[in-house]
Structure formats: C-alpha cells, structure tokens
Design a protein around this motif. Structure first.
Motif, PDB file in Angstrom:
ATOM      1  N   THR A  49      -9.443  21.083   9.207  1.00 59.85           N
ATOM      2  CA  THR A  49      -9.526  21.012  10.670  1.00 59.85           C
ATOM      3  C   THR A  49      -8.945  22.222  11.401  1.00 59.85           C
ATOM      4  O   THR A  49      -9.173  22.380  12.595  1.00 59.85           O
ATOM      5  N   VAL A  52     -11.142  24.473  13.599  1.00 57.02           N
ATOM      6  CA  VAL A  52     -11.548  23.853  14.862  1.00 57.02           C
ATOM      7  C   VAL A  52     -10.369  23.736  15.815  1.00 57.02           C
ATOM      8  O   VAL A  52     -10.510  23.950  17.022  1.00 57.02           O
ATOM      9  N   LEU A  53      -9.193  23.430  15.285  1.00 57.31           N
ATOM     10  CA  LEU A  53      -8.014  23.204  16.127  1.00 57.31           C
ATOM     11  C   LEU A  53      -7.352  24.489  16.609  1.00 57.31           C
ATOM     12  O   LEU A  53      -6.782  24.514  17.704  1.00 57.31           O
ATOM     13  N   PRO A  55      -8.278  27.492  17.884  1.00 60.16           N
ATOM     14  CA  PRO A  55      -8.560  28.071  19.206  1.00 60.16           C
ATOM     15  C   PRO A  55      -7.939  27.270  20.354  1.00 60.16           C
ATOM     16  O   PRO A  55      -7.397  27.850  21.295  1.00 60.16           O
ATOM     17  N   ASP A  56      -7.967  25.946  20.268  1.00 61.18           N
ATOM     18  CA  ASP A  56      -7.367  25.124  21.323  1.00 61.18           C
ATOM     19  C   ASP A  56      -5.851  25.271  21.344  1.00 61.18           C
ATOM     20  O   ASP A  56      -5.241  25.352  22.409  1.00 61.18           O
ATOM     21  N   LEU A  57      -5.243  25.308  20.169  1.00 58.83           N
ATOM     22  CA  LEU A  57      -3.795  25.491  20.106  1.00 58.83           C
ATOM     23  C   LEU A  57      -3.386  26.854  20.654  1.00 58.83           C
ATOM     24  O   LEU A  57      -2.415  26.974  21.397  1.00 58.83           O
ATOM     25  N   ALA A  59      -5.061  28.662  22.827  1.00 57.98           N
ATOM     26  CA  ALA A  59      -5.306  28.688  24.268  1.00 57.98           C
ATOM     27  C   ALA A  59      -4.160  28.050  25.033  1.00 57.98           C
ATOM     28  O   ALA A  59      -3.795  28.491  26.123  1.00 57.98           O
ATOM     29  N   LYS A  60      -3.560  27.022  24.454  1.00 61.41           N
ATOM     30  CA  LYS A  60      -2.420  26.368  25.101  1.00 61.41           C
ATOM     31  C   LYS A  60      -1.147  27.197  24.973  1.00 61.41           C
ATOM     32  O   LYS A  60      -0.253  27.080  25.792  1.00 61.41           O
ATOM     33  N   SER A  66      -5.086  33.132  23.550  1.00 60.56           N
ATOM     34  CA  SER A  66      -6.439  32.609  23.735  1.00 60.56           C
ATOM     35  C   SER A  66      -7.467  33.730  23.648  1.00 60.56           C
ATOM     36  O   SER A  66      -8.499  33.586  23.005  1.00 60.56           O
ATOM     37  N   THR A  69      -8.202  34.874  20.019  1.00 63.17           N
ATOM     38  CA  THR A  69      -9.029  34.002  19.185  1.00 63.17           C
ATOM     39  C   THR A  69     -10.496  34.045  19.587  1.00 63.17           C
ATOM     40  O   THR A  69     -11.354  33.679  18.801  1.00 63.17           O
ATOM     41  N   GLN A  70     -10.772  34.516  20.771  1.00 64.53           N
ATOM     42  CA  GLN A  70     -12.169  34.609  21.218  1.00 64.53           C
ATOM     43  C   GLN A  70     -12.738  35.908  20.739  1.00 64.53           C
ATOM     44  O   GLN A  70     -13.810  36.151  20.466  1.00 64.53           O
TER      45      GLN A  70
END
Length: 70
Positions: A49, A52-53, A55-57, A59-60, A66, A69-70
């Motif tokens: 996982t 998938v996780l 980029p969200d982590l 970004a926070k 953030s 990771t983009q």
C-alpha cells in the motif's frame, strides 16, 4: 530540583521518549489496519500500500514534499 528538571539533557530525553511512544502508537494503529484487511503482517501491508499512501502522506507533511512526489 527545578534546575535539574529544566536541564537540556532531560528535555532532550523526554522528547526522545515522546517520539518513541508516538512511533509505537503509529505502528500499533497500522498493525490493526493491516489486520482488518487480512494482511499477514505489517511489512506486507506497507509494501502493498505504500505506493498509494506515500503521495497523500507527503502532501500532508508539507507543500515542498507534495511537489517532490508529483
């Protein structure tokens, strides 16, 4: 006693203990989530996982993280 309790060493030690405690809480929480989704262990859950996780982590964490990771 007040002087000793405010020493930089003790403050640093308390911070290390708090970080260790927060790490343990986070690992316990992740283990419970892995168990709910029937992963055999936390490493398996994270390896499946993390892509998938992450980029969200990130970004926070911060806008700079953030963007990386983009």
């Amino acid at each position: 006693m007040a002087v000793l309790s405010n020493s930089p060493y003790q403050s640093d030690e308390l911070q290390k203990q708090e970080v260790a405690h927060q790490r343990e809480v986070a690992l316990d929480t992740l283990s419970e989530i892995a168990n709910v989704f029937d992963f055999r262990d936390l490493n398996c859950f994270l390896s499946r996982t993390l892509q998938v996780l992450l980029p969200d982590l990130a970004a926070k964490a911060s806008p700079a993280a953030s963007a990386l990771t983009q």
